[in-house]
Design an enzyme around this catalytic site. Structure first.
Site, PDB file in Angstrom:
ATOM      1  N   LEU A 141      44.739  37.070  50.052  1.00  0.00           N
ATOM      2  CA  LEU A 141      43.571  35.623  50.350  1.00  0.00           C
ATOM      3  C   LEU A 141      42.542  37.009  50.383  1.00  0.00           C
ATOM      4  CD1 LEU A 141      41.389  33.055  50.899  1.00  0.00           C
ATOM      5  CD2 LEU A 141      42.244  33.510  53.489  1.00  0.00           C
ATOM      6  N   HIS A 142      43.285  38.355  50.775  1.00  0.00           N
ATOM      7  CA  HIS A 142      41.924  39.071  51.286  1.00  0.00           C
ATOM      8  C   HIS A 142      41.739  39.876  50.715  1.00  0.00           C
ATOM      9  CE1 HIS A 142      40.557  43.040  52.869  1.00  0.00           C
ATOM     10  NE2 HIS A 142      41.410  43.587  52.440  1.00  0.00           N
ATOM     11  N   ARG A 143      42.455  40.292  48.969  1.00  0.00           N
ATOM     12  CA  ARG A 143      42.793  40.542  48.016  1.00  0.00           C
ATOM     13  C   ARG A 143      41.365  39.879  47.076  1.00  0.00           C
ATOM     14  NH1 ARG A 143      48.139  42.398  48.110  1.00  0.00           N
ATOM     15  NH2 ARG A 143      48.447  41.020  47.042  1.00  0.00           N
ATOM     16  N   PHE A 153      48.286  35.857  54.200  1.00  0.00           N
ATOM     17  CA  PHE A 153      46.729  36.199  54.235  1.00  0.00           C
ATOM     18  C   PHE A 153      46.412  37.804  53.326  1.00  0.00           C
ATOM     19  CE2 PHE A 153      44.155  38.733  57.532  1.00  0.00           C
ATOM     20  CZ  PHE A 153      43.940  37.995  57.730  1.00  0.00           C
TER      21      PHE A 153
END
Length: 187
Positions: free
Chosen positions: A28-30, A25
Site C-alpha cells: 500500500l505504501h509503495r 502495508f
C-alpha cells in the site's frame, strides 16, 4: 472521506498474519508513493493493545473514485491468495472518528546525540554528556515491519489509534495513509 474498503487477511499455514500485514502495508505504501494524486487513509478495525496487534483487517478510507482508482492498479499483485477485498462501501452515517498516526520512540541515543549536537552547534562528545543517563524508550504499540525504499534499512513503524471522538478533524495524510492531525471514520 466518504467511502471505505476492507481488506481481510486470509488464514495461511505458511505465513503468520503479522507477516502478511507487513507485506500488505508495504505494498500500500509503495502504491501511494507511485500515485501521489490519491488521498487514501487507513485504520485497523481489529487494532488491540492487549494482546498487542493490528489484527487481520486493513481498512482504507477515501473518496469512492480514489479507492476505485487504487483498486485498478496492480498494487495487490502477489497478495491475491492471501487477502479478500470486500466491496467499496459508503461510510455509515453517525460514525465516530479516530486518529491513526505513526509514533516514533526516542530510543536511539546515538541519533539523539547527533541531532542535539547539530542543533546546539556543539561537539558530539558534549552532546553525549547530556544524554548519558538517558534510558532508551520502548513503545508498547502495534507495528508493521518495513524496508525503507530510500535507505534500504528495516524499521518498525509503530501505529497508535486514538479513542473514538465525536467530531472529525481535518488534515493531511502521508504516503503511509496516516496523519498527525486528521481523523478517519470509526465504526
Amino acid at each position: 472521506m466518504d467511502y471505505y474498503l476492507d481488506i481481510q487477511l486470509q488464514p495461511d499455514p505458511d505465513f503468520v498474519p503479522a507477516m502478511l500485514m507487513n507485506a500488505l502495508f508495504s505494498k500500500l505504501h509503495r502504491a501511494l508513493v507511485e500515485h501521489p494524486q490519491l488521498t487514501v487513509a487507513l485504520s485497523f478495525p481489529e487494532y488491540s493493545l492487549s494482546p498487542r496487534g493490528l489484527g487481520n483487517c486493513l481498512r482504507l478510507h477515501g473518496k469512492q473514485h480514489e479507492l476505485e482508482s487504487l483498486q485498478t492498479t496492480t498494487w495487490l499483485k502477489g497478495m491475491h491468495d492471501h487477502v479478500f477485498c470486500k466491496e467499496i462501501q459508503a461510510i455509515p452515517s453517525n460514525t465516530k472518528h479516530i486518529l491513526v498516526k505513526r509514533v516514533q520512540a526516542k530510543s536511539s541515543v546515538e541519533r539523539l546525540v547527533r541531532r542535539y549536537a547539530k542543533r546546539k552547534n556543539i561537539s558530539e562528545k558534549e552532546a553525549l554528556s547530556y544524554y548519558e543517563k538517558t534510558q532508551p524508550k520502548k513503545l508498547r504499540l502495534p507495528f508493521v515491519n518495513l524496508n525503507s525504499q530510500s535507505s534500504k534499512q528495516k524499521f518498525s513503524l509503530f501505529i497508535k489509534q486514538s479513542k473514538p471522538q465525536e467530531k472529525p478533524q481535518v488534515g493531511e495524510f502521508n504516503r503511509y495513509g496516516l496523519s498527525q492531525a486528521a481523523t478517519v471514520p470509526w465504526f
